[in-house]
Design a protein around this motif. Structure first.
Motif, PDB file in Angstrom:
ATOM      1  N   GLY A   1      32.161  15.388 -65.322  1.00 51.79           N
ATOM      2  CA  GLY A   1      33.152  16.027 -66.183  1.00 51.79           C
ATOM      3  C   GLY A   1      32.689  16.251 -67.604  1.00 51.79           C
ATOM      4  O   GLY A   1      33.242  17.108 -68.307  1.00 51.79           O
ATOM      5  N   THR A   2      31.677  15.495 -68.057  1.00 54.95           N
ATOM      6  CA  THR A   2      31.207  15.628 -69.439  1.00 54.95           C
ATOM      7  C   THR A   2      29.805  16.212 -69.535  1.00 54.95           C
ATOM      8  O   THR A   2      29.270  16.366 -70.634  1.00 54.95           O
ATOM      9  N   ALA A   3      29.210  16.536 -68.394  1.00 54.88           N
ATOM     10  CA  ALA A   3      27.830  17.049 -68.384  1.00 54.88           C
ATOM     11  C   ALA A   3      27.713  18.330 -69.204  1.00 54.88           C
ATOM     12  O   ALA A   3      28.533  19.244 -69.091  1.00 54.88           O
TER      13      ALA A   3
ATOM     14  N   GLY B   1      29.241  18.774 -75.729  1.00 56.87           N
ATOM     15  CA  GLY B   1      28.974  18.102 -76.989  1.00 56.87           C
ATOM     16  C   GLY B   1      30.130  18.290 -77.935  1.00 56.87           C
ATOM     17  O   GLY B   1      31.012  19.116 -77.701  1.00 56.87           O
ATOM     18  N   GLY B   2      30.141  17.504 -79.008  1.00 55.78           N
ATOM     19  CA  GLY B   2      31.170  17.649 -80.024  1.00 55.78           C
ATOM     20  C   GLY B   2      32.572  17.430 -79.492  1.00 55.78           C
ATOM     21  O   GLY B   2      32.825  16.551 -78.680  1.00 55.78           O
ATOM     22  N   GLU B   3      33.500  18.269 -79.957  1.00 57.44           N
ATOM     23  CA  GLU B   3      34.907  18.114 -79.594  1.00 57.44           C
ATOM     24  C   GLU B   3      35.127  18.244 -78.096  1.00 57.44           C
ATOM     25  O   GLU B   3      35.939  17.516 -77.520  1.00 57.44           O
ATOM     26  N   ALA B   4      34.401  19.137 -77.450  1.00 59.11           N
ATOM     27  CA  ALA B   4      34.560  19.323 -76.006  1.00 59.11           C
ATOM     28  C   ALA B   4      34.212  18.043 -75.260  1.00 59.11           C
ATOM     29  O   ALA B   4      34.877  17.684 -74.275  1.00 59.11           O
ATOM     30  N   PHE B   5      33.177  17.347 -75.721  1.00 55.66           N
ATOM     31  CA  PHE B   5      32.786  16.084 -75.089  1.00 55.66           C
ATOM     32  C   PHE B   5      33.870  15.033 -75.270  1.00 55.66           C
ATOM     33  O   PHE B   5      34.253  14.345 -74.317  1.00 55.66           O
TER      34      PHE B   5
ATOM     35  N   SER C   1      32.564   5.722 -58.271  1.00 54.16           N
ATOM     36  CA  SER C   1      33.362   6.944 -58.232  1.00 54.16           C
ATOM     37  C   SER C   1      33.733   7.400 -59.638  1.00 54.16           C
ATOM     38  O   SER C   1      33.647   8.590 -59.968  1.00 54.16           O
ATOM     39  N   VAL C   2      34.158   6.448 -60.471  1.00 55.81           N
ATOM     40  CA  VAL C   2      34.539   6.777 -61.844  1.00 55.81           C
ATOM     41  C   VAL C   2      33.337   7.300 -62.624  1.00 55.81           C
ATOM     42  O   VAL C   2      33.426   8.294 -63.354  1.00 55.81           O
ATOM     43  N   LEU C   3      32.190   6.625 -62.472  1.00 60.62           N
ATOM     44  CA  LEU C   3      30.980   7.059 -63.164  1.00 60.62           C
ATOM     45  C   LEU C   3      30.622   8.492 -62.785  1.00 60.62           C
ATOM     46  O   LEU C   3      30.354   9.330 -63.652  1.00 60.62           O
ATOM     47  N   GLN C   4      30.615   8.762 -61.505  1.00 56.42           N
ATOM     48  CA  GLN C   4      30.274  10.103 -61.048  1.00 56.42           C
ATOM     49  C   GLN C   4      31.267  11.137 -61.580  1.00 56.42           C
ATOM     50  O   GLN C   4      30.877  12.208 -62.048  1.00 56.42           O
ATOM     51  N   HIS C   5      32.542  10.778 -61.536  1.00 58.60           N
ATOM     52  CA  HIS C   5      33.592  11.681 -61.985  1.00 58.60           C
ATOM     53  C   HIS C   5      33.438  12.017 -63.468  1.00 58.60           C
ATOM     54  O   HIS C   5      33.510  13.184 -63.873  1.00 58.60           O
ATOM     55  N   ILE C   6      33.203  11.001 -64.287  1.00 57.29           N
ATOM     56  CA  ILE C   6      33.123  11.214 -65.738  1.00 57.29           C
ATOM     57  C   ILE C   6      31.809  11.876 -66.126  1.00 57.29           C
ATOM     58  O   ILE C   6      31.778  12.748 -66.997  1.00 57.29           O
ATOM     59  N   VAL C   7      30.714  11.474 -65.481  1.00 57.09           N
ATOM     60  CA  VAL C   7      29.421  12.097 -65.773  1.00 57.09           C
ATOM     61  C   VAL C   7      29.479  13.590 -65.469  1.00 57.09           C
ATOM     62  O   VAL C   7      29.042  14.427 -66.260  1.00 57.09           O
TER      63      VAL C   7
END
Length: 264
Positions: A91-93, A96-100, A83-89
């Motif tokens: 959320g960061t898809a 890049g840079g500061e946004a990531f 669940s955490v992996l899916q959530h973070i992947v």
């Protein structure tokens, strides 16, 4: 709980009972014996646990089902990691840079339920201080800060090059962080194997080891963070080189203009 099908079914999560019934009915009415199904079941502590149920249907010589035998394995931690992996992947898809960096610390803070999370890059070498690239504190982002490693639990992450975990008493060990009870820090390695940054989490209550994700999960994201940090450093270096070169080129152009004027 009591050894009866009805009692067992009563402990299954309401959202999962239809899937469980369908799986069992398919095996009872069909010829296939083996089955595997994942669902939530109520624990005696009042919480639902995820289990993977692996079983078989025992049949009479006539083919009539007589008994169902299964082994339920607790996979709650595995499901939590998924669940955490899916959530973070998600959320960061595409970032890049500061946004990531900002998305990474915000989603990890939510996944681990901690009030403080940040990611840093080292300042100088060997690193004596670090600069935050994203700093999440109590439901909001804060201004990035630079701080000295000495006297903090983060120092050991850089010096030892491995994760540092304090389940309790971090505020007593490190008075600068007296507002917190627990700490978890993970190093970020550059392409040459040196620690170029780290990701850290503080909690004002105990962090139990089973609630902290496996190192392999963090490695997925720290590897991506390392690439972003090194890309940022390369761009900063290129920008600095360009700025340093621009005045010199201006001088050369001026010389050329003077020379051309003299010729005319």
């Amino acid at each position: 709980f009591a050894d009866s099908l009805e009692n067992w079914r009563a402990h299954i999560h309401p959202q999962d009972i239809a899937g469980v019934d369908a799986t069992l009915r398919c095996r009872m009415e069909g010829q296939e014996r083996q089955f595997e199904h994942q669902f939530r079941i109520l624990h005696r502590d009042g919480q639902y646990r995820w289990v993977s149920s692996l079983g078989t249907v025992i049949r009479h010589a006539s083919g009539k089902p007589l008994r169902l035998v299964a082994l339920d394995t607790d996979i709650t931690r595995v499901k939590h990691i998924e669940s955490v992996l899916q959530h973070i992947v998600e959320g960061t898809a595409g970032m890049g840079g500061e946004a990531f960096f900002r998305a990474l610390v915000r989603h990890f803070a939510a996944a681990l339920d901690v009030p403080c999370a940040f990611i840093t890059e080292c300042v100088g070498w060997p690193p004596k201080s670090v600069q935050t690239l994203a700093y999440w504190l109590r439901d909001d982002f804060r201004e990035n800060i630079e701080f000295e490693l000495a006297g903090t639990p983060c120092e050991a992450v850089y010096s030892n090059g491995r994760p540092v975990f304090h389940a309790l008493g971090v505020g007593k060990l490190f008075p600068r962080d007296k507002a917190y009870e627990s700490y978890y820090g993970i190093p970020i390695f550059g392409t040459r194997g040196e620690v170029i940054g780290h990701m850290a989490f503080f909690n004002d209550k105990e962090m139990k080891e089973q609630d902290v994700l496996t190192d392999a999960v963090y490695q997925i994201f720290t590897t991506r963070a390392a690439a972003e940090i090194e890309r940022k450093a390369a761009l900063d270096h290129l920008r600095h080189s360009t700025l340093s070169y621009a005045p010199a080129r201006g001088v050369v152009d001026q010389v050329h203009r003077i020379g051309a004027s003299d010729i005319r």
